[in-house]
Design an enzyme around this catalytic site. Structure first.
Site, PDB file in Angstrom:
ATOM      1  N   HIS A   1       0.840  -1.201   0.000  1.00 18.90           N
ATOM      2  CA  HIS A   1       0.000   0.000   0.000  1.00 18.90           C
ATOM      3  C   HIS A   1       0.884   1.263   0.000  1.00 18.90           C
ATOM      4  O   HIS A   1       0.695   2.165  -0.818  1.00 18.90           O
ATOM      5  CB  HIS A   1      -0.908  -0.021   1.238  1.00 18.90           C
ATOM      6  CG  HIS A   1      -1.688   1.243   1.441  1.00 18.90           C
ATOM      7  ND1 HIS A   1      -3.020   1.361   1.095  1.00 18.90           N
ATOM      8  CD2 HIS A   1      -1.338   2.462   1.933  1.00 18.90           C
ATOM      9  CE1 HIS A   1      -3.441   2.583   1.372  1.00 18.90           C
ATOM     10  NE2 HIS A   1      -2.431   3.271   1.886  1.00 18.90           N
ATOM     11  N   GLU A   2       1.858   1.292   0.889  1.00 23.10           N
ATOM     12  CA  GLU A   2       2.697   2.492   1.013  1.00 23.10           C
ATOM     13  C   GLU A   2       3.505   2.758  -0.259  1.00 23.10           C
ATOM     14  O   GLU A   2       3.692   3.907  -0.650  1.00 23.10           O
ATOM     15  CB  GLU A   2       3.646   2.364   2.211  1.00 23.10           C
ATOM     16  CG  GLU A   2       2.943   2.283   3.561  1.00 23.10           C
ATOM     17  CD  GLU A   2       1.955   3.405   3.816  1.00 23.10           C
ATOM     18  OE1 GLU A   2       2.166   4.530   3.313  1.00 23.10           O
ATOM     19  OE2 GLU A   2       0.944   3.152   4.504  1.00 23.10           O
TER      20      GLU A   2
ATOM     21  N   HIS B   1      -5.031   7.898  -1.886  1.00 22.58           N
ATOM     22  CA  HIS B   1      -5.958   6.876  -1.408  1.00 22.58           C
ATOM     23  C   HIS B   1      -7.119   6.691  -2.366  1.00 22.58           C
ATOM     24  O   HIS B   1      -7.641   7.659  -2.926  1.00 22.58           O
ATOM     25  CB  HIS B   1      -6.476   7.248  -0.015  1.00 22.58           C
ATOM     26  CG  HIS B   1      -5.487   6.910   1.053  1.00 22.58           C
ATOM     27  ND1 HIS B   1      -5.333   7.643   2.207  1.00 22.58           N
ATOM     28  CD2 HIS B   1      -4.574   5.906   1.133  1.00 22.58           C
ATOM     29  CE1 HIS B   1      -4.376   7.097   2.940  1.00 22.58           C
ATOM     30  NE2 HIS B   1      -3.897   6.053   2.306  1.00 22.58           N
TER      31      HIS B   1
ATOM     32  N   HIS C   1       1.797   4.881  -2.665  1.00 25.94           N
ATOM     33  CA  HIS C   1       1.985   6.328  -2.427  1.00 25.94           C
ATOM     34  C   HIS C   1       3.348   6.770  -2.954  1.00 25.94           C
ATOM     35  O   HIS C   1       3.468   7.817  -3.593  1.00 25.94           O
ATOM     36  CB  HIS C   1       1.936   6.633  -0.931  1.00 25.94           C
ATOM     37  CG  HIS C   1       0.590   6.449  -0.300  1.00 25.94           C
ATOM     38  ND1 HIS C   1      -0.567   6.961  -0.857  1.00 25.94           N
ATOM     39  CD2 HIS C   1       0.211   5.820   0.850  1.00 25.94           C
ATOM     40  CE1 HIS C   1      -1.588   6.661  -0.067  1.00 25.94           C
ATOM     41  NE2 HIS C   1      -1.156   5.955   0.965  1.00 25.94           N
TER      42      HIS C   1
END
Lengths: 85, 376
Positions: free
Chosen positions: B119-120, B129, B123
């Site tokens: 997930h990170e 998001h 970014h």
């Protein structure tokens, strides 16, 4: 809201503070040029941000700290704001 | 999916990462594995490659931090915020921090590091998001099995909106093929430019220029035709800086920026590695030319006006280098674009000229037109 009414004053206060910290963290634009904001009395920024959160998570938009909203707020999550700049 | 305002993205397709601080909850090997798998989840969808470095500043600096760790986004102890990452950019850009107060795990007893890291890194590559609950980029934690993970559709769409899709290459190539439609072939016959890299590979000589390479039999200057680099070396794409072969070991090295790839023939052996493995100083960002000398078993690397000598037996850069190329190789002048050793001679490619250097006489014995190597 029945859930909200069902909450004891202590629970309500705790939820309110939790939500405020959450919204400050994830639903506040940080950095860049800051600007003052003039809002009408009924446009409470807390309610506006709760609605923003509810829209983001696909919840019923009530502007209130109902059970579903508090469930989301209590979930572990990523620290990157949902409303970013 | 959502992109960050201004849509920041990486302008290069090879990104470095470094794990600078580990967590006590997992072994370093497990952390390394989770991080590598998390990055791989993204590189399957887009033409990005990740190279691990163990020192210095990487594009994506990864660390486990506690509380206030100096980036204005303090961690809050167990649960709550698990991790955060910064959008692509210089300095903090791309950096990824995990809350050291969490119990990190490879399984389900705690927070799964692969899940959060994947997930990170979304970014760190430029995704904000997502509002889609099935997306990896949804803000709240949901365990993902690292071994059965496929990037959800929403995330694929998001990341490909930034970097485009990764081209699927069917199987491992054994022989390069001539593309039906010739891509823009650099006109070397009518050009003052030279090759980017030249190397022997097996019994053939390969000449690289931009997105193209030519193959020829050493003593047979006919039947030389161009082919795209991607058709045989998809990982290299284009613009190879330098290449050399150690025939005795059956391996070849291809250099591009601060990275190199190893091949056996046309078969790529693993992911790219960093040129600093050879012992180059940090200011060296790319290599102009490389040539392996059979007799002393040494490889010369040309960088700007200087060259380094690498001992292939000791696997070590030699002392007292770099040395000035023109001072050491009498008669060779100009910028060295490529080099190759054939029959005891070193051929230095410099612009439109190729210098034939006799290592015994220690002098240039002839100069030919560079383009003559490919039949011009």
């Amino acid at each position: 809201d029945p859930n909200l009414l069902a909450a004891t004053p202590r629970t309500f206060r705790s939820n309110y503070h939790l939500a405020q910290a959450y919204l400050d963290k994830y639903y506040t634009k940080k950095g860049g040029p800051q600007a003052g904001e003039m809002v009408a009395r009924e446009s409470n920024p807390m309610i506006r941000r709760i609605k923003e959160l509810q829209i983001f998570f696909g919840l019923k938009v009530t502007g209130k700290l109902d059970q579903n909203t508090m469930n989301v707020i209590k979930k572990p999550r990523c620290g990157v704001p949902d409303v970013a700049n | 999916y959502r992109l960050f305002p201004g849509e920041p993205k990486w302008k290069k397709n090879i990104l470095t990462y470094r794990i600078s601080k580990y967590t006590p909850s997992m072994s370093p090997t497990e952390v390394d594995k989770a991080i590598q798998m998390a990055l791989h989840a993204w590189s399957t969808a887009v033409p990005l490659n990740f190279v691990r470095i163990n020192s210095g500043e990487a594009d994506i600096m990864i660390s486990f931090e506690t509380g206030d760790h100096g980036d204005s986004y303090p961690f809050d102890g167990p649960r709550g915020t698990l991790a955060h990452a910064f959008a692509p950019g210089e300095g903090l850009g791309g950096d990824t921090h995990f809350d050291n107060a969490e119990k990190w795990t490879m399984g389900t007893n705690g927070f799964n590091l692969f899940t959060v890291a994947a997930h990170e890194f979304g970014h760190a590559l430029g995704l904000g998001h997502s509002t889609d609950p099935s997306a990896l980029m949804y803000p709240t934690y949901k365990y993902q099995n690292p071994y059965r993970f496929h990037l959800p559709k929403d995330d694929v769409k998001g990341i490909q909106a930034l970097y485009g899709p990764r081209k699927i290459f069917p199987g491992k190539p054994t022989m390069p093929h001539i593309p039906p439609h010739k891509p823009s072939i650099p006109d070397l016959c009518d050009s003052s430019s030279s090759f980017d890299a030249v190397t022997m590979l097996g019994k053939e000589l390969l000449f690289f220029k931009d997105r193209i390479f030519w193959r020829r039999q050493v003593h047979l200057p006919t039947g030389i035709r161009p082919s795209t680099i991607t058709s045989s070396f998809p990982q290299l794409m284009s613009n190879v800086d330098a290449a050399y072969e150690v025939a005795e070991r059956g391996i070849a090295f291809f250099f591009k920026g601060p990275h190199y790839w190893v091949t056996r023939g046309f078969h790529m052996q693993g992911p790219p590695r960093t040129i600093y493995d050879f012992g180059f100083p940090r200011h060296v960002q790319r290599i102009d030319a490389a040539v392996y000398l059979k007799e002393p078993q040494k490889t010369l690397f040309f960088v700007g006006e200087e060259y380094y000598s690498y001992d292939e037996r000791k696997k070590k850069m030699e002392k007292d280098y770099p040395k000035n190329t023109e001072e050491e190789f009498s008669g060779v002048s100009g910028h060295i674009d490529a080099a190759v050793e054939l029959n005891g001679y070193i051929y230095f490619f410099s612009g439109r000229k190729t210098f034939k250097y006799d290592t015994e006489k220690e002098d240039v014995v002839s100069v030919v037109k560079s383009s003559s190597w490919i039949g011009c």
